[in-house]
Scaffold this active site. Sequence first.
Site: not given
Length: 302
Positions: A101, A176, A245
């Site tokens: 990701s 994503k 994140k």
Amino acid sequence: MDPSAQEPVAFIGLGMMGLPMASRLVAAGFSVHGSDLSEQALAVFAAAGGIGCTSARKAAEEASIVITMLPNGAIVRDALLGSGGAALALSPGSLVIDMSSSAPMETRRLAENLSVRNISLVDAPVSGGVKRAISGTLAIMAGGDPVQIERARPLLAAMGSTIIHTGEPGSGHAVKALNNYVSAAGLVAACEAVLIAEKFGVDPNVLVDVLNVSTGKNNSTELKLKPFILSGSFASGFSMALMAKDLRTAADLSEQLGVDAKGAQNAAALWAEAAATLGKAADHTEIHRFVAARGGKPEKGG
Ligand code: NAD
């Protein structure tokens, strides 16, 4: 050009997700040369039938396809183009598939940098967690040249049950991050609802049962509340740091595109604070403990 069982595939990053994903490839008959900083991960991978290599470059030596499954895009860039990086071993015409990701704008730049070497990049991040990585039923969102995605398809199909082409390079990573924003928002809402229900005297298990047959149902109410939060196990296999994140990536993307997304900004701030408070080892489902410690106060946009 198609990956065959004869030509090895390089797989960089054998962590919570990478190990079961690379093991799916081995089970599907591919020869997989894996690399990771952790010797223990290499040993477990070797026991699963893979070949452990001491550097990303070594893993890529005989390969024309490299898969990365690493914590973030900066680490992916380094594992490809840094000293000992996999791209240094690749011939022109090779393909990199970044299943991590990563941040979409960084991915665009990486695709340009690799194209100078005539190496293609497909970003193919996944959703579904460790459980679906083990069963090979991940959802895969793939950005990039459709020809290269077709080239990657036999490998992706061994790891996932749904492959959706999202558009240009970086679009898989954009989608994503946005998915994880929506997922994290649903998780925080579910945790707050549990805390408020408990304070009112409602059994949280009853609340979850109601949510799951009602319009409040989401992935967290169905798959996270009882198994990982109400049970107290907090063992989903997806860390708080990685979720934080992803939320920072979604918030940054909104800024980069000039979209005023206060919910995403608030969520990124909340998860960053939770990650800093609970530490590196925390599972992302421990957001419940963080929200509870703050007194279960509803968090704007979280
Ligand atoms: P993890 O921390 O368990 O694994 C990362 C692995 O990369 C570790 O084994 C680490 O040693 C290795 N590594 C780090 N730097 C390296 C380098 N330079 N060279 C080789 N290996 C290196 O993380 P994870 O949970 O497997 O997540 C991997 C990626 O997948 C992340 O981008 C994450 O956001 C994403 N993701 C995770 C989940 C999940 O449920 N865990 C689900 C979907 C997506």
